[in-house]
Structures are given as structure tokens and as C-alpha cells.
Design a protein around this motif. Structure first.
Motif, PDB file in Angstrom:
ATOM      1  N   VAL A 178     -32.980  37.095  36.114  1.00 18.82           N
ATOM      2  CA  VAL A 178     -33.286  36.015  35.153  1.00 18.82           C
ATOM      3  C   VAL A 178     -32.203  34.951  35.243  1.00 18.82           C
ATOM      4  CG1 VAL A 178     -34.618  37.321  33.458  1.00 18.82           C
ATOM      5  CG2 VAL A 178     -32.127  37.173  33.214  1.00 18.82           C
ATOM      6  N   LEU A 179     -32.644  33.755  34.891  1.00 21.37           N
ATOM      7  CA  LEU A 179     -31.706  32.638  34.843  1.00 21.37           C
ATOM      8  C   LEU A 179     -30.650  32.906  33.766  1.00 21.37           C
ATOM      9  CD1 LEU A 179     -32.241  29.980  36.454  1.00 21.37           C
ATOM     10  CD2 LEU A 179     -32.891  28.965  34.295  1.00 21.37           C
ATOM     11  N   ILE A 180     -29.436  32.485  34.023  1.00 10.85           N
ATOM     12  CA  ILE A 180     -28.405  32.585  32.992  1.00 10.85           C
ATOM     13  C   ILE A 180     -28.664  31.477  31.967  1.00 10.85           C
ATOM     14  CG2 ILE A 180     -25.937  32.337  32.531  1.00 10.85           C
ATOM     15  CD1 ILE A 180     -25.547  33.356  35.489  1.00 10.85           C
ATOM     16  N   ILE A 212     -43.713  29.807  27.879  1.00  6.94           N
ATOM     17  CA  ILE A 212     -44.129  30.045  29.263  1.00  6.94           C
ATOM     18  C   ILE A 212     -42.922  30.131  30.190  1.00  6.94           C
ATOM     19  CG2 ILE A 212     -45.473  29.139  31.204  1.00  6.94           C
ATOM     20  CD1 ILE A 212     -47.325  27.843  29.275  1.00  6.94           C
ATOM     21  N   GLY A 213     -42.827  31.241  30.915  1.00  2.20           N
ATOM     22  CA  GLY A 213     -41.669  31.494  31.783  1.00  2.20           C
ATOM     23  C   GLY A 213     -40.512  31.926  30.909  1.00  2.20           C
ATOM     24  N   VAL A 214     -40.749  33.029  30.213  1.00  2.00           N
ATOM     25  CA  VAL A 214     -39.843  33.416  29.126  1.00  2.00           C
ATOM     26  C   VAL A 214     -38.465  33.855  29.628  1.00  2.00           C
ATOM     27  CG1 VAL A 214     -40.643  35.818  28.973  1.00  2.00           C
ATOM     28  CG2 VAL A 214     -39.839  34.646  26.905  1.00  2.00           C
ATOM     29  N   GLY A 215     -38.402  34.335  30.858  1.00  2.00           N
ATOM     30  CA  GLY A 215     -37.111  34.734  31.444  1.00  2.00           C
ATOM     31  C   GLY A 215     -36.413  35.781  30.591  1.00  2.00           C
ATOM     32  N   GLY A 217     -35.736  35.523  27.634  1.00  2.00           N
ATOM     33  CA  GLY A 217     -36.326  35.491  26.289  1.00  2.00           C
ATOM     34  C   GLY A 217     -35.637  34.563  25.310  1.00  2.00           C
ATOM     35  N   ILE A 218     -34.636  33.838  25.775  1.00  2.00           N
ATOM     36  CA  ILE A 218     -33.823  33.048  24.830  1.00  2.00           C
ATOM     37  C   ILE A 218     -34.634  32.100  23.956  1.00  2.00           C
ATOM     38  CG2 ILE A 218     -31.584  33.201  25.981  1.00  2.00           C
ATOM     39  CD1 ILE A 218     -32.219  30.392  27.200  1.00  2.00           C
ATOM     40  N   ILE A 219     -35.611  31.421  24.537  1.00  2.00           N
ATOM     41  CA  ILE A 219     -36.348  30.419  23.756  1.00  2.00           C
ATOM     42  C   ILE A 219     -37.269  31.107  22.741  1.00  2.00           C
ATOM     43  CG2 ILE A 219     -37.967  28.468  23.840  1.00  2.00           C
ATOM     44  CD1 ILE A 219     -36.990  27.947  26.722  1.00  2.00           C
ATOM     45  N   GLY A 220     -38.106  32.002  23.248  1.00  2.00           N
ATOM     46  CA  GLY A 220     -39.076  32.674  22.381  1.00  2.00           C
ATOM     47  C   GLY A 220     -38.397  33.486  21.291  1.00  2.00           C
ATOM     48  N   SER A 278     -41.729  25.410  27.112  1.00  2.00           N
ATOM     49  CA  SER A 278     -41.370  25.954  28.422  1.00  2.00           C
ATOM     50  C   SER A 278     -40.144  25.284  29.016  1.00  2.00           C
ATOM     51  CB  SER A 278     -42.544  25.791  29.408  1.00  2.00           C
ATOM     52  OG  SER A 278     -42.201  26.394  30.642  1.00  2.00           O
ATOM     53  N   ASN A 279     -39.334  26.111  29.643  1.00  2.00           N
ATOM     54  CA  ASN A 279     -38.239  25.613  30.470  1.00  2.00           C
ATOM     55  C   ASN A 279     -38.551  26.084  31.890  1.00  2.00           C
ATOM     56  OD1 ASN A 279     -35.824  24.820  31.616  1.00  2.00           O
ATOM     57  ND2 ASN A 279     -34.673  26.574  30.853  1.00  2.00           N
ATOM     58  N   PRO A 280     -39.471  25.387  32.549  1.00  2.00           N
ATOM     59  CA  PRO A 280     -39.944  25.892  33.838  1.00  2.00           C
ATOM     60  C   PRO A 280     -38.931  25.604  34.943  1.00  2.00           C
ATOM     61  CG  PRO A 280     -40.929  23.757  33.416  1.00  2.00           C
ATOM     62  CD  PRO A 280     -40.039  24.071  32.230  1.00  2.00           C
ATOM     63  N   PRO A 281     -39.128  26.194  36.118  1.00  2.00           N
ATOM     64  CA  PRO A 281     -38.281  25.803  37.250  1.00  2.00           C
ATOM     65  C   PRO A 281     -38.537  24.320  37.515  1.00  2.00           C
ATOM     66  CG  PRO A 281     -39.644  27.724  37.766  1.00  2.00           C
ATOM     67  CD  PRO A 281     -40.154  27.175  36.488  1.00  2.00           C
ATOM     68  N   GLU A 302     -36.735  31.503  42.294  1.00  2.00           N
ATOM     69  CA  GLU A 302     -38.069  31.224  41.739  1.00  2.00           C
ATOM     70  C   GLU A 302     -38.009  30.735  40.294  1.00  2.00           C
ATOM     71  OE1 GLU A 302     -36.911  34.086  42.753  1.00  2.00           O
ATOM     72  OE2 GLU A 302     -37.476  35.751  41.433  1.00  2.00           O
ATOM     73  N   ALA A 303     -36.839  30.890  39.666  1.00  2.00           N
ATOM     74  CA  ALA A 303     -36.680  30.377  38.295  1.00  2.00           C
ATOM     75  C   ALA A 303     -36.068  28.980  38.302  1.00  2.00           C
ATOM     76  CB  ALA A 303     -35.811  31.320  37.483  1.00  2.00           C
ATOM     77  N   LEU A 304     -35.628  28.549  39.483  1.00  2.00           N
ATOM     78  CA  LEU A 304     -34.903  27.273  39.574  1.00  2.00           C
ATOM     79  C   LEU A 304     -35.713  26.159  40.235  1.00  2.00           C
ATOM     80  CD1 LEU A 304     -31.542  28.768  40.852  1.00  2.00           C
ATOM     81  CD2 LEU A 304     -31.798  27.554  38.693  1.00  2.00           C
TER      82      LEU A 304
HETATM   83  N1  GLN Z   1     -36.937  30.493  29.511  1.00  2.00           N
HETATM   84  C1  GLN Z   1     -35.790  30.941  30.202  1.00  2.00           C
HETATM   85  C2  GLN Z   1     -34.604  30.053  29.907  1.00  2.00           C
HETATM   86  O1  GLN Z   1     -34.762  29.020  29.329  1.00  2.00           O
HETATM   87  C3  GLN Z   1     -36.033  30.972  31.710  1.00  2.00           C
HETATM   88  C4  GLN Z   1     -36.254  29.650  32.305  1.00  2.00           C
HETATM   89  C5  GLN Z   1     -36.450  29.725  33.803  1.00  2.00           C
HETATM   90  O2  GLN Z   1     -36.259  30.753  34.405  1.00  2.00           O
HETATM   91  N2  GLN Z   1     -36.773  28.601  34.398  1.00  2.00           N
HETATM   92  O3  GLN Z   1     -33.499  30.359  30.250  1.00  2.00           O
END
Ligand code: GLN
Length: 379
Positions: A178-180, A212-215, A217-220, A278-281, A302-304
Motif C-alpha cells: 500500500v501507498l504510504i 475508491i482505491g482504499v489502499g 484505508g486512511i480516507i475511508g 478517491s485518491n487514485p494513482p 500500481e498505486a502511483l
Molecule cells: N487511498 C489510499 C491513500 O490515499 C491509497 C491511494 C493510492 O494507492 N493511490 O493513501
């Protein structure tokens, strides 16, 4: 020439070279004393030629001052030696660690070293200094060494090593996959909470939110915790992300969030969300070159990164979001700082209204918001 002004200037130069503080004042005092004159009168007699004897005395005095300073320094160093009683002392090990990280081009070496020490020693980072003189146990030194080397040599992000990162004043579990969590995302979250509290909650007892793209989970999770009456669904295509998000849900004891494996909206059945966030790539593939080593080597690409200049997911999400939102529902995105205009345009083309771009503290575009409005008057 041996006139007074000449000697005075030479003396000042000498003292400065020897790193004596207030060199001019010191030189003036010495010469005035030897010449038996008031210090301020020296310049009135600047042309006076000094005798050999006077010169000798001045030289002697100057050296005395310099030697005294050297002695002080040495005894000062001795004092330092005394404070560092052993090789295991916290302060010494901390300084060594900072130096090592700096040598390995790690940015914010001091901060990172302090984070590692405070984690291993289990004390608040701000309180570390109170233990500077304490010895650290061998076992803990080993741990610290392992962490510091991993960061220095492999550019391993400290957050993955220690499995934690603070976000919106809460500690989240993070790991590879997961993204930091970034501070930038707090802008999105702040806006999200503001809209939920001041707008959506007025008409909805239980606001429904889709992340969307919860990673991790920080946002949700932050939404669920800050707005307790809400129901949150977090989706991600990555199993690993869902595992970590679930872990955070448990650690932070959140009851009003659920996770679902889904490629964007694919497995989402509910279609009356009050908010989609969403914080998408969003990093363009051309920007690989400007990314830092720790991110490129260790964070999930894939998260970036996203195709289409980083805009791919904004298209994909905007295209469907309308169908999944209730009337007057909001769509919120984190964006790259160059994408404000493009993302606004995409939203507009898909029928969103009240589009707004929000800047971060540095004045860079960071968040875009739009609203689905079909009926003119909110019920
Ligand atoms: N939602 C997660 C975050 O904000 C993941 C985002 C992502 O992987 N692009 O950190």
C-alpha cells in the motif's frame, strides 16, 4: 612598517585566524595595555612607531590569549568525552546514525533517525533528549542498527520498516503493498469531512460514502471515525490493500466501514452514495524520473502511476460515478498539482456541477470537487 595601526591590524588578523571572538576589541585592549594608553586613544596615535620591546610584549600577550583559548577548547572536548561515557550512549549512537543516513543521501536524516530510536526505545520522539546520557541495551542497539542500515543501504522507507504512519492524528498500520499515507491527502480528507458535516449531514442521517482505491484505508476510515453516523464502503483491486485496510479497521476499532474487492465500480451494487471519494494513482509515466528512490523501489507502482498523463482513473471514475451517486451527491478527488484544469474539465464533460479546485498550503492544486445535480431544488 611597525607603526601602531599596522601592528593593530596585524594583531586583529592573527586573532581572527585563531578564531578568537571579538578579535578587534581584544587586540585593541592588549595593545592599549602594553602602551599604557586608553583604548580609544589608540587611533589618535596610529602613526607612532613601536619599539622592539613593545612588539615583543604584544606578541607575548597575543599568544597568551590564543593558548588560553586552545586550553579551554581541549578541556571542553574533555567535558564532551566525559558526557559520552560509553559507546552505547543514546546521544552518541543517534549522532552516528544521522551521519550514516546523511552519507547515504537520505533526506530528513535527523527526523528518520529519531523516529527509529523513539520506536525501538518506545519513547516519544520529542522526549528522546531526556535520555541522551542513558546507555541502550545491546539487543535494542542491534535493532536500531538493522533499521538504520536498511534505510541507508536499501532506501527502505521507515514507515514500512516500523509498520506505521500517522495520518490525520491517528496511527495507521502500513506495509509494502500500500501507498504510504501522505500529508497531501489530509487536504482531501479535511474537505471531505467539512462537506459531510456541513452539507450532507443536514439531509442525511446516515451519509453513505464510497472510497475508491482504499489502499491502507486512511480516507475511508477517517471518514467513518470523524462522522460516526456514516456508512463507508472501501473498494480496492488489491487483496493486499484490503488486508491492510481490514487490519486498520480492527486496530482503530471502526464499525461503520466495510471493504470489498472490486476493480473500481465493478462489484459495487449500491447506487445511492452521498459521496464518492478517491485518491487514485495519478502520476504520469513520464514522471518516473523525478520520483525518489525509496518510493520507486518500494512503494506499489500500481498505486502511483496512471496512463494518459496520469488522468486515466479520473476518466474511468467520472464516467461511472454519476450512476452511483444520489442526487446532490459529491465526487472528490485528490489530484496531481498540474491536473486541476484537466480533471475539472473531465468532471464538467461528465455532467458534474459546482466544480471547485482546492489548493494545498504550498498553493498547489490538490483537490477537485464536483456535485451531481439533477433536480434544481434539494429535497
Ligand atoms: N487511498 C489510499 C491513500 O490515499 C491509497 C491511494 C493510492 O494507492 N493511490 O493513501
Amino acid at each position: 612598517m611597525n607603526n601602531l595601526l599596522d601592528i593593530l591590524n596585524k594583531s586583529v588578523n592573527y586573532l581572527e585566524k585563531q578564531k578568537v571572538k571579538n578579535a578587534r576589541l581584544t587586540a585593541e585592549s592588549i595593545i592599549a595595555e602594553i602602551m599604557k594608553m586608553e583604548r580609544i586613544m589608540l587611533y589618535a596615535e596610529f602613526e607612532r612607531i613601536l619599539s622592539e620591546d613593545e612588539l615583543k610584549k604584544i606578541r607575548g600577550k597575543l599568544n597568551e590569549v590564543v593558548n588560553k583559548l586552545k586550553e579551554k577548547k581541549i578541556s571542553g572536548d574533555n567535558n564532551f568525552e566525559n558526557t559520552v561515557k560509553s559507546e552505547k550512549q543514546l546521544k552518541l549512537l543517534l549522532d552516528k546514525s544521522i551521519q550514516y543516513l546523511e552519507k547515504n543521501d537520505i533526506v530528513e536524516s535527523k527526523l528518520i533517525a529519531e523516529i527509529v530510536f523513539s520506536h525501538v526505545l518506545n519513547i516519544d520522539r520529542m522526549m528522546l533528549f531526556t535520555k541522551y546520557r542513558d546507555d541502550i541495551e545491546d539487543e535494542k542497539i542491534e535493532k536500531i542498527r538493522y533499521f538504520i542500515q536498511k534505510i541507508g543501504r536499501e532506501k527502505f522507507p521507515v514507515q514500512y520498516l516500523l509498520n506505521e504512519q500517522e495520518f490525520y492524528k491517528r496511527k495507521f498500520y502500513v506495509d509494502k503493498g500500500v501507498l504510504i499515507p501522505r500529508q497531501d491527502t489530509e487536504i482531501l480528507v479535511e474537505k471531505m469531512i467539512d462537506i459531510l458535516k456541513t452539507k450532507i449531514s443536514k439531509n442525511q442521517v446516515h451519509p453513505k460514502i464510497l472510497d475508491i482505491g482504499v489502499g491502507s484505508g486512511i480516507i475511508g476510515i477517517t471518514a467513518a471515525l470523524e462522522v460516526e453516523s456514516s456508512y463507508v464502503l472501501g473498494v480496492d483491486i488489491s487483496e493486499k490493500a484490503l488486508e491492510i485496510a481490514q487490519k486498520n479497521k480492527e486496530i482503530l476499532k471502526v464499525s461503520n466501514i466495510k471493504f470489498l474487492k472490486s476493480d473500481l465500480f465493478e462489484n459495487v451494487e449500491f447506487k445511492q452514495f452521498d459521496m464518492i471519494v478517491s485518491n487514485p494513482p495519478y502520476i504520469s509515466l513520464n514522471e518516473v524520473g523525478i520520483m525518489s528512490d525509496d518510493t520507486l523501489l518500494h512503494e506499489p507502482s500500481e498505486a502511483l502511476f496512471a496512463e494518459n498523463d496520469g488522468l486515466y482513473f479520473y476518466y474511468e471514475i467520472c464516467q461511472k460515478a454519476f450512476d452511483y451517486l444520489a442526487d446532490f451527491g459529491y465526487l472528490l478527488f485528490e489530484i496531481g498539482y498540474k491536473q486541476g484544469k484537466n480533471v475539472s474539465e473531465i468532471m464538467k464533460n461528465f455532467g458534474f456541477k459546482n466544480i471547485d479546485v482546492i489548493q494545498d498550503l504550498a498553493g498547489l492544486d490538490r483537490v477537485v470537487i464536483g456535485q451531481k445535480i439533477i433536480n434544481k431544488i434539494e429535497s
